[in-house]
Design an enzyme around this catalytic site. Structure first.
Site, mmCIF file in Angstrom:
data_model
loop_
_atom_site.group_PDB
_atom_site.id
_atom_site.type_symbol
_atom_site.label_atom_id
_atom_site.label_comp_id
_atom_site.label_asym_id
_atom_site.label_seq_id
_atom_site.Cartn_x
_atom_site.Cartn_y
_atom_site.Cartn_z
ATOM 1 N N GLU A 158 0.850 -1.188 0.000
ATOM 2 C CA GLU A 158 0.000 0.000 0.000
ATOM 3 C C GLU A 158 0.894 1.249 0.000
ATOM 4 O OE1 GLU A 158 -3.474 1.795 2.980
ATOM 5 O OE2 GLU A 158 -1.719 0.774 3.803
ATOM 6 N N LYS A 218 -9.726 0.340 -1.894
ATOM 7 C CA LYS A 218 -9.910 -0.040 -0.496
ATOM 8 C C LYS A 218 -11.339 0.248 -0.064
ATOM 9 C CE LYS A 218 -7.637 0.722 3.998
ATOM 10 N NZ LYS A 218 -6.572 1.511 4.672
ATOM 11 N N CYS A 269 -4.282 -3.314 4.264
ATOM 12 C CA CYS A 269 -3.851 -2.813 5.566
ATOM 13 C C CYS A 269 -4.950 -2.931 6.638
ATOM 14 C CB CYS A 269 -3.381 -1.365 5.410
ATOM 15 S SG CYS A 269 -2.441 -0.735 6.840
#
Length: 400
Positions: A158, A218, A269
């Protein structure tokens, strides 16, 4: 009741914060196999039940020594609350399996490192991008020289390119050059900045011949990190909220890339902490899970290792290999049984190349989804109700 509390905290406010789930502390614990049976709710329930059971067993034995008279039934229940979860974990061991059902894949995880620690890491965005390009080109040279095996695909973390490659031709050129050098599909973590609307924390599948061919935005962006809820109110207490000058928006589609014939599920994440965000990728066909992360903002704190522990629990929960490419460490390759087979040091540029098993079977936890949690919540609610009724009756009896 413990599960009720954790379930609520995982959902509200602002989409919840399940980071501190007790289950994530069990990556090296005896109860870990239960993750494959009922996910993090059952795993957390077993830990809490055993903990309270140990205390109650101790308390009952201590009372018995003092009074030489203690009801046997409560003592037996207390002992069972320790023995049952331990026995359940042992019974679940056959579900922890790292057999290569669908063959294997050789995967490379690139850790480029960052110029400096903390929240200001992204002030040198080009340096971060160049670091990941350089490590990928070094990998290509090592493959050509026969020092490492050729990977089937490469995973960047990321924020490995906080420069939008769709809007910045120079960034696109250096990424494309690195991907062409290694010659295999590569997943790039980028910040995409459309002319209007919100930013996107995006993973881009970059093909060595065709360039960017697929994206994943995301889905669970982080409050107070990637966007500021109630900005005008929060600013009263802390002006640093304006460091997030433009909010990120959430994607809506499940992320599964087909990389050289391997279906790779993507949980970016913070998403690794959320049960649904990882499970969705597996039910959509992922044979392997990737958790690309940017841990530079964590500095040298234990949060890095906490997040790694989450990925180990997810590996067992869904019986999938998990690859964690991180900007600054700790990057890791995890087998479906939760074992770490390769990891980097923190704030050190590195590349991990490992052969991992691919799997397609579904664990009971993956199949049932939220059902174990719902049953435990119902059990807790019933217990609370029974306790209230019993207390009210006892008070009435004493009043009479």
């Amino acid at each position: 009741v413990w599960v009720i509390a954790e379930g609520a905290r995982a959902r509200v406010p602002f989409g919840g914060f399940p980071w501190g789930k007790i289950a994530f502390g069990q990556a090296d614990g005896v109860f870990l196999p239960l993750a494959a049976v009922g996910g993090t709710p059952l795993l957390g329930f077993a830990v809490a039940l055993c903990g309270f059971g140990l205390y109650e067993t101790y308390r009952r034995v201590r009372v018995r020594r003092a009074t030489r008279a203690v009801p046997r039934a409560p003592l037996a229940v207390a002992a069972l609350s320790v023995l049952v979860p331990v026995g359940g974990a042992l019974a679940a061991l056959p579900l922890v399996d790292d057999t290569a059902e669908d063959g294997t894949a050789t995967v490379a995880a690139v850790q480029g490192n960052v110029p400096r620690l903390g929240l200001d890491f992204n002030s040198q965005r080009r340096a971060v991008l160049d670091n990941h390009v350089a490590r990928t080109r070094e990998l290509a040279a090592d493959v050509k020289a026969g020092r490492v095996p050729r990977p089937d695909f490469v995973l960047w973390p990321e924020n490995s390119s906080d420069i939008d490659p769709y809007a910045n031709a120079d960034a696109a050129d250096v990424i494309d050059g690195a991907v062409r050098a290694i010659g295999v599909p590569t997943v790039i973590g980028a910040v995409v900045a459309p002319e209007t609307g919100k930013l996107r924390n995006t993973l881009i599948e970059w093909d060595p011949e065709r360039g960017p061919v697929a994206t994943y935005d995301k889905r669970h962006v982080q409050p107070f990190g990637e966007y500021i809820p109630m900005r005008s109110l929060v600013r009263v207490f802390n002006s640093d909220v304006d460091r997030v000058s433009r909010d990120f928006g959430a994607g809506t589609k499940v992320g599964v890339f087909d990389l050289a014939g391997t279906k790779v599920g993507l949980a970016t994440c913070y998403e690794a902490a959320f049960d649904w965000a990882v499970r969705d990728t597996v039910t959509e066909g992922a044979q392997l899970i990737s958790v690309p992360s940017n841990n530079a903002t964590f500095g040298r704190t234990e949060m890095t290792y906490q997040q790694l522990a989450m990925s180990r629990v997810r590996a067992v929960e869904h019986s999938r290999s998990v690859v964690v490419p991180v900007t600054s460490g700790v990057s890791a390759v995890i087998l479906p049984d939760g074992e770490i087979v390769a990891e980097t040091r923190m704030f050190t540029p590195d590349v991990l190349v490992e052969k991992v098993p691919l799997r397609s079977s579904l664990t009971p936890a993956t199949r049932m989804g939220t059902l174990p949690e719902a049953l435990l919540v119902a059990l807790g609610a019933a217990g609370l109700g029974w306790s209230v009724v019993r207390t009210v009756r006892a008070r009435r009896t004493r009043a009479e």
